[in-house]
Scaffold this motif. Structure first.
Motif, PDB file in Angstrom:
ATOM      1  N   ARG A 181      15.840  -4.131  -4.335  1.00 38.67           N
ATOM      2  CA  ARG A 181      16.540  -4.894  -3.303  1.00 38.67           C
ATOM      3  C   ARG A 181      15.574  -5.774  -2.523  1.00 38.67           C
ATOM      4  O   ARG A 181      15.888  -6.924  -2.191  1.00 38.67           O
ATOM      5  CB  ARG A 181      17.262  -3.927  -2.360  1.00 38.67           C
ATOM      6  CG  ARG A 181      18.115  -4.626  -1.310  1.00 38.67           C
ATOM      7  CD  ARG A 181      18.932  -3.642  -0.496  1.00 38.67           C
ATOM      8  NE  ARG A 181      18.102  -2.738   0.281  1.00 38.67           N
ATOM      9  CZ  ARG A 181      17.924  -1.458   0.000  1.00 38.67           C
ATOM     10  NH1 ARG A 181      18.508  -0.919  -1.070  1.00 38.67           N
ATOM     11  NH2 ARG A 181      17.167  -0.693   0.738  1.00 38.67           N
ATOM     12  N   ARG A 182      14.385  -5.247  -2.274  1.00 38.30           N
ATOM     13  CA  ARG A 182      13.379  -6.023  -1.536  1.00 38.30           C
ATOM     14  C   ARG A 182      12.905  -7.234  -2.340  1.00 38.30           C
ATOM     15  O   ARG A 182      12.774  -8.335  -1.807  1.00 38.30           O
ATOM     16  CB  ARG A 182      12.198  -5.112  -1.197  1.00 38.30           C
ATOM     17  CG  ARG A 182      11.083  -5.780  -0.410  1.00 38.30           C
ATOM     18  CD  ARG A 182      10.147  -4.732   0.164  1.00 38.30           C
ATOM     19  NE  ARG A 182       8.910  -5.326   0.653  1.00 38.30           N
ATOM     20  CZ  ARG A 182       7.758  -5.292   0.010  1.00 38.30           C
ATOM     21  NH1 ARG A 182       7.689  -4.677  -1.160  1.00 38.30           N
ATOM     22  NH2 ARG A 182       6.682  -5.852   0.506  1.00 38.30           N
ATOM     23  N   PHE A 208      15.220  12.299  -6.682  1.00 37.76           N
ATOM     24  CA  PHE A 208      16.111  11.563  -5.780  1.00 37.76           C
ATOM     25  C   PHE A 208      15.336  10.553  -4.943  1.00 37.76           C
ATOM     26  O   PHE A 208      15.775   9.405  -4.765  1.00 37.76           O
ATOM     27  CB  PHE A 208      16.846  12.561  -4.885  1.00 37.76           C
ATOM     28  CG  PHE A 208      17.668  11.928  -3.798  1.00 37.76           C
ATOM     29  CD1 PHE A 208      18.868  11.310  -4.092  1.00 37.76           C
ATOM     30  CD2 PHE A 208      17.226  11.934  -2.479  1.00 37.76           C
ATOM     31  CE1 PHE A 208      19.627  10.713  -3.092  1.00 37.76           C
ATOM     32  CE2 PHE A 208      17.969  11.356  -1.475  1.00 37.76           C
ATOM     33  CZ  PHE A 208      19.179  10.737  -1.779  1.00 37.76           C
ATOM     34  N   MET A 209      14.178  10.950  -4.448  1.00 45.58           N
ATOM     35  CA  MET A 209      13.359  10.046  -3.643  1.00 45.58           C
ATOM     36  C   MET A 209      12.844   8.873  -4.479  1.00 45.58           C
ATOM     37  O   MET A 209      12.798   7.733  -4.001  1.00 45.58           O
ATOM     38  CB  MET A 209      12.188  10.819  -3.021  1.00 45.58           C
ATOM     39  CG  MET A 209      12.612  11.844  -1.992  1.00 45.58           C
ATOM     40  SD  MET A 209      11.241  12.835  -1.365  1.00 45.58           S
ATOM     41  CE  MET A 209      10.323  11.600  -0.462  1.00 45.58           C
ATOM     42  N   MET A 210      12.467   9.126  -5.735  1.00 44.97           N
ATOM     43  CA  MET A 210      12.019   8.044  -6.613  1.00 44.97           C
ATOM     44  C   MET A 210      13.163   7.080  -6.925  1.00 44.97           C
ATOM     45  O   MET A 210      12.959   5.860  -6.991  1.00 44.97           O
ATOM     46  CB  MET A 210      11.448   8.617  -7.909  1.00 44.97           C
ATOM     47  CG  MET A 210      10.023   9.109  -7.796  1.00 44.97           C
ATOM     48  SD  MET A 210       8.852   7.817  -7.293  1.00 44.97           S
ATOM     49  CE  MET A 210       9.086   6.598  -8.581  1.00 44.97           C
ATOM     50  N   TRP A 211      14.355   7.623  -7.104  1.00 50.05           N
ATOM     51  CA  TRP A 211      15.518   6.771  -7.357  1.00 50.05           C
ATOM     52  C   TRP A 211      15.801   5.868  -6.160  1.00 50.05           C
ATOM     53  O   TRP A 211      16.058   4.666  -6.330  1.00 50.05           O
ATOM     54  CB  TRP A 211      16.721   7.640  -7.688  1.00 50.05           C
ATOM     55  CG  TRP A 211      17.986   6.869  -7.900  1.00 50.05           C
ATOM     56  CD1 TRP A 211      18.284   6.034  -8.944  1.00 50.05           C
ATOM     57  CD2 TRP A 211      19.139   6.860  -7.043  1.00 50.05           C
ATOM     58  NE1 TRP A 211      19.542   5.501  -8.779  1.00 50.05           N
ATOM     59  CE2 TRP A 211      20.091   5.990  -7.629  1.00 50.05           C
ATOM     60  CE3 TRP A 211      19.449   7.504  -5.842  1.00 50.05           C
ATOM     61  CZ2 TRP A 211      21.334   5.755  -7.055  1.00 50.05           C
ATOM     62  CZ3 TRP A 211      20.685   7.269  -5.268  1.00 50.05           C
ATOM     63  CH2 TRP A 211      21.614   6.405  -5.868  1.00 50.05           C
ATOM     64  N   LYS A 212      15.738   6.432  -4.959  1.00 50.38           N
ATOM     65  CA  LYS A 212      15.929   5.628  -3.748  1.00 50.38           C
ATOM     66  C   LYS A 212      14.807   4.606  -3.601  1.00 50.38           C
ATOM     67  O   LYS A 212      15.035   3.466  -3.173  1.00 50.38           O
ATOM     68  CB  LYS A 212      15.974   6.546  -2.525  1.00 50.38           C
ATOM     69  CG  LYS A 212      17.112   7.538  -2.516  1.00 50.38           C
ATOM     70  CD  LYS A 212      18.448   6.876  -2.258  1.00 50.38           C
ATOM     71  CE  LYS A 212      18.580   6.422  -0.823  1.00 50.38           C
ATOM     72  NZ  LYS A 212      19.924   5.861  -0.557  1.00 50.38           N
ATOM     73  N   PHE A 213      13.594   4.994  -3.965  1.00 45.89           N
ATOM     74  CA  PHE A 213      12.450   4.091  -3.871  1.00 45.89           C
ATOM     75  C   PHE A 213      12.606   2.908  -4.820  1.00 45.89           C
ATOM     76  O   PHE A 213      12.357   1.751  -4.438  1.00 45.89           O
ATOM     77  CB  PHE A 213      11.174   4.861  -4.196  1.00 45.89           C
ATOM     78  CG  PHE A 213       9.959   4.006  -4.367  1.00 45.89           C
ATOM     79  CD1 PHE A 213       9.295   3.489  -3.267  1.00 45.89           C
ATOM     80  CD2 PHE A 213       9.481   3.706  -5.631  1.00 45.89           C
ATOM     81  CE1 PHE A 213       8.169   2.690  -3.422  1.00 45.89           C
ATOM     82  CE2 PHE A 213       8.356   2.917  -5.801  1.00 45.89           C
ATOM     83  CZ  PHE A 213       7.702   2.410  -4.694  1.00 45.89           C
ATOM     84  N   ILE A 260       0.837  -1.203   0.000  1.00 47.67           N
ATOM     85  CA  ILE A 260       0.000   0.000   0.000  1.00 47.67           C
ATOM     86  C   ILE A 260       0.867   1.246   0.000  1.00 47.67           C
ATOM     87  O   ILE A 260       0.597   2.223  -0.712  1.00 47.67           O
ATOM     88  CB  ILE A 260      -0.946  -0.014   1.215  1.00 47.67           C
ATOM     89  CG1 ILE A 260      -1.850  -1.259   1.171  1.00 47.67           C
ATOM     90  CG2 ILE A 260      -1.793   1.256   1.257  1.00 47.67           C
ATOM     91  CD1 ILE A 260      -2.700  -1.426   2.400  1.00 47.67           C
ATOM     92  N   TRP A 261       1.943   1.208   0.802  1.00 49.69           N
ATOM     93  CA  TRP A 261       2.843   2.362   0.859  1.00 49.69           C
ATOM     94  C   TRP A 261       3.497   2.617  -0.494  1.00 49.69           C
ATOM     95  O   TRP A 261       3.668   3.787  -0.903  1.00 49.69           O
ATOM     96  CB  TRP A 261       3.923   2.119   1.910  1.00 49.69           C
ATOM     97  CG  TRP A 261       5.084   3.054   1.790  1.00 49.69           C
ATOM     98  CD1 TRP A 261       5.144   4.352   2.190  1.00 49.69           C
ATOM     99  CD2 TRP A 261       6.355   2.775   1.181  1.00 49.69           C
ATOM    100  NE1 TRP A 261       6.369   4.894   1.883  1.00 49.69           N
ATOM    101  CE2 TRP A 261       7.130   3.952   1.268  1.00 49.69           C
ATOM    102  CE3 TRP A 261       6.906   1.629   0.600  1.00 49.69           C
ATOM    103  CZ2 TRP A 261       8.428   4.006   0.775  1.00 49.69           C
ATOM    104  CZ3 TRP A 261       8.194   1.694   0.097  1.00 49.69           C
ATOM    105  CH2 TRP A 261       8.942   2.878   0.194  1.00 49.69           C
ATOM    106  N   ALA A 262       3.874   1.571  -1.226  1.00 57.30           N
ATOM    107  CA  ALA A 262       4.531   1.740  -2.517  1.00 57.30           C
ATOM    108  C   ALA A 262       3.634   2.493  -3.498  1.00 57.30           C
ATOM    109  O   ALA A 262       4.091   3.387  -4.225  1.00 57.30           O
ATOM    110  CB  ALA A 262       4.924   0.381  -3.088  1.00 57.30           C
ATOM    111  N   VAL A 263       2.347   2.153  -3.502  1.00 61.62           N
ATOM    112  CA  VAL A 263       1.410   2.832  -4.399  1.00 61.62           C
ATOM    113  C   VAL A 263       1.240   4.293  -3.988  1.00 61.62           C
ATOM    114  O   VAL A 263       1.300   5.215  -4.820  1.00 61.62           O
ATOM    115  CB  VAL A 263       0.053   2.102  -4.413  1.00 61.62           C
ATOM    116  CG1 VAL A 263      -0.955   2.858  -5.265  1.00 61.62           C
ATOM    117  CG2 VAL A 263       0.221   0.677  -4.931  1.00 61.62           C
TER     118      VAL A 263
END
Length: 371
Positions: free
Chosen positions: A321-322, A310-315, A252-255
């Motif tokens: 990785r997950r 930057f936040m999208m790249w980290k996401f 849910i958080w990813a969306v």
């Protein structure tokens, strides 16, 4: 008042270990000095600068009744003293949550060192984001910013703020400033320090920038949106630590994370790119707090866009990785053993078990032929 349990070994006074163990007590004493200063006339004028919100401005709607008088505030250099005091308050609250909530849960759950640090981080940030989201939402509802989006840029510069809004920004800046000494107090690992410094700096740059440039209304809306998404992530991580099978919250958080980035960019472009560019008051006027010039608008939008990218790249890296870890954690399914086939009459006649029934291919048949 002791917030941390003292070990049997007493470290030397003013040593690093002594300060880390007793930092909450030391900070509490410093904050108490400011509170005691209110009791004496000589020091009260200085103590007020640290404790109360400064730059009060009274507005009278009709000038006939006291009920029409409304107090508003603007910003100035004296806010630095107030931010410093509430930074001390944030350190004390941090120690209380750590000692009386998180440490007790850690002792019951027996987390590893890695999970222990992540659990403490998510526990502290969950409390902060919950508080920020609830408080910010109440301000948005009382000021009708959500029902009237035009108010985000209409009437700029928004130099005057109600008490709740100004105190909200003072608290936000005090909290993220307190995170800097907490890196030392919590004995953060060296490999984690750059990551924490990056996101602390991003918060301070955006909040302080919006506060100085009088973009407080847009900043409040974006902060409430961001706090809600981050609250969901850290609560999901706490649930995951209690039971690793519960990962629905991350999906849910990813969306919502992706939608939040798109909504942040949309509101920023709408307010700064279109709203302020068509505003009546244009030009740079430091005395009146007007920063509505092209170079400032481009800088603000560029900063927001770079941060969101930057936040999208980290996401994306986090999700990859997950997924990789989940793929490695899945056990390899053993191959099913095939049951031996029942021999047909023709196979029994040729004496074949898994070999072709052609007599020319049988080793026994070749041997008999040679003899």
């Amino acid at each position: 008042m002791g917030f941390r349990k003292k070990t049997n070994k007493n470290p030397p006074v003013l040593s690093h270990e002594f300060i880390i163990q007793n930092h909450a007590d030391i900070v509490s004493c410093v904050a108490m000095v400011f509170l005691l200063g209110l009791m004496f006339e000589v020091t009260s004028k200085v103590a007020v600068l640290f404790i109360t919100v400064q730059y009060n401005f009274t507005i009278s709607a009709n000038g006939l009744s006291e009920e029409s008088v409304v107090n508003h505030f603007h910003h100035g250099l004296k806010d630095l003293a107030t931010i410093f005091f509430y930074m001390l308050v944030a350190i004390i609250i941090h120690a209380i949550i750590q000692e009386y909530v998180l440490d007790k849960i850690n002792r019951k759950m027996h987390f590893s060192k890695t999970k222990h640090s992540k659990f403490n981080e998510s526990g502290q940030l969950s409390a902060f984001y919950l508080f920020s989201f609830g408080w910010g939402t109440s301000i948005l509802m009382s000021e009708n910013f959500l029902s009237n989006p035009v108010s985000l840029w209409d009437g700029y510069p928004h130099t005057l703020m109600p008490f709740q809004m100004k105190f909200y920004f003072i608290s936000q800046m005090g909290y993220w400033l307190h995170a800097l000494p907490e890196i030392y107090f919590q004995k953060t690992k060296k490999e984690d320090i750059p990551r924490q410094l990056v996101y602390i700096s991003l918060y301070l740059v955006h909040i302080v920038g919006a506060y100085i440039l009088n973009l407080n209304r847009l900043a409040l809306v974006l902060l409430v949106l961001h706090c809600f998404i981050e609250l969901l992530f850290h609560v999901s991580r706490l649930v995951y630590f209690s039971n690793e099978k519960r990962q629905t919250g991350f999906s849910i958080w990813a969306v919502l994370f992706v939608l939040g980035r798109l909504l942040t960019l949309s509101l920023s472009v709408l307010t700064v790119g279109f709203g302020l560019s068509n505003a009546d008051q244009q030009g740079l006027d430091l005395a009146n707090g007007n920063f509505n010039v092209l170079i400032v608008r481009i800088t603000v939008l560029a900063t927001i866009c770079v941060t969101q990218a930057f936040m999208m790249w980290k996401f994306i890296n986090f999700q990859l990785r997950r997924w990789r870890e989940q793929a490695q954690a899945q056990p390899v399914k053993p191959k099913k053993l095939q049951a031996p086939k029942t021999k047909s009459k023709k196979d029994k006649a040729n004496g074949v078990n898994g070999v072709s029934s052609n007599g020319a291919d049988s080793p026994r048949a070749k041997k008999e032929k040679s003899s």
